[in-house]
Design a protein around this motif. Structure first.
Motif, PDB file in Angstrom:
ATOM      1  N   GLU A  19       0.842  -1.208   0.000  1.00 28.69           N
ATOM      2  CA  GLU A  19       0.000   0.000   0.000  1.00 28.69           C
ATOM      3  C   GLU A  19       0.871   1.251   0.000  1.00 28.69           C
ATOM      4  OE1 GLU A  19      -3.410   2.227   2.681  1.00 28.69           O
ATOM      5  OE2 GLU A  19      -2.696   0.256   3.289  1.00 28.69           O
ATOM      6  N   ARG A  61       1.408   4.931   0.876  1.00 28.25           N
ATOM      7  CA  ARG A  61       0.887   5.867   1.877  1.00 28.25           C
ATOM      8  C   ARG A  61       1.701   7.149   1.845  1.00 28.25           C
ATOM      9  NH1 ARG A  61       0.034   1.975   7.169  1.00 28.25           N
ATOM     10  NH2 ARG A  61      -1.402   0.527   6.163  1.00 28.25           N
ATOM     11  N   ALA A  89      -3.885  10.141   2.894  1.00 28.38           N
ATOM     12  CA  ALA A  89      -4.216   9.138   1.873  1.00 28.38           C
ATOM     13  C   ALA A  89      -3.648   9.580   0.531  1.00 28.38           C
ATOM     14  CB  ALA A  89      -5.727   8.977   1.777  1.00 28.38           C
ATOM     15  N   ASP A 139      -4.559   9.626  -2.705  1.00 27.69           N
ATOM     16  CA  ASP A 139      -5.769   9.456  -3.502  1.00 27.69           C
ATOM     17  C   ASP A 139      -5.687  10.325  -4.757  1.00 27.69           C
ATOM     18  OD1 ASP A 139      -6.122  12.015  -2.464  1.00 27.69           O
ATOM     19  OD2 ASP A 139      -7.780  11.452  -1.163  1.00 27.69           O
ATOM     20  N   PRO A 183      -8.866  10.583   4.217  1.00 27.05           N
ATOM     21  CA  PRO A 183      -8.920  11.012   2.815  1.00 27.05           C
ATOM     22  C   PRO A 183      -9.300  12.498   2.725  1.00 27.05           C
ATOM     23  CG  PRO A 183     -10.723   9.496   3.309  1.00 27.05           C
ATOM     24  CD  PRO A 183      -9.886   9.603   4.537  1.00 27.05           C
TER      25      PRO A 183
END
Length: 100
Positions: free
Chosen positions: A39, A41, A58, A60, A98
């Protein structure tokens, strides 16, 4: 050719996997990215301690869009930093929220 969000994240993961553990991709002056397992990060750096890790975030589409120019430059000349404290910090870090 413009990179998609998925391509950007995939390429960042690939490049970080080639680095030693506890290495960050230094994508902006105050924000770095790292791998936790597979993941991707992010963490903001502490302004009072240049190598200090502060708040997680996050990774994103909003974040990648905000740093589009930084990331383009970063992919041309990647910068990494070995941060031995990253592993310990990640265990105690608050959860990343987020962007709104």
């Amino acid at each position: 050719m413009e990179r998609t969000f998925e391509q950007t994240v995939s390429d960042l993961r690939m490049l970080l996997r080639d680095q030693p553990p506890s290495t960050t991709a230094d994508v902006a002056d105050g924000a770095v990215l790292y791998l936790a397992g597979n993941e991707l990060r992010g963490v903001f750096l502490n302004a009072d301690e240049p190598d200090g890790l502060d708040q997680p975030f996050a990774v994103d589409q909003w974040f990648v869009g905000q740093l589009e120019e930084n990331l383009e430059d970063w992919f041309h000349q990647p910068r990494f930093t070995l941060r031995p404290s990253l592993q310990t910090w990640a265990l105690d870090a608050p959860p990343a929220e987020p962007a709104d």
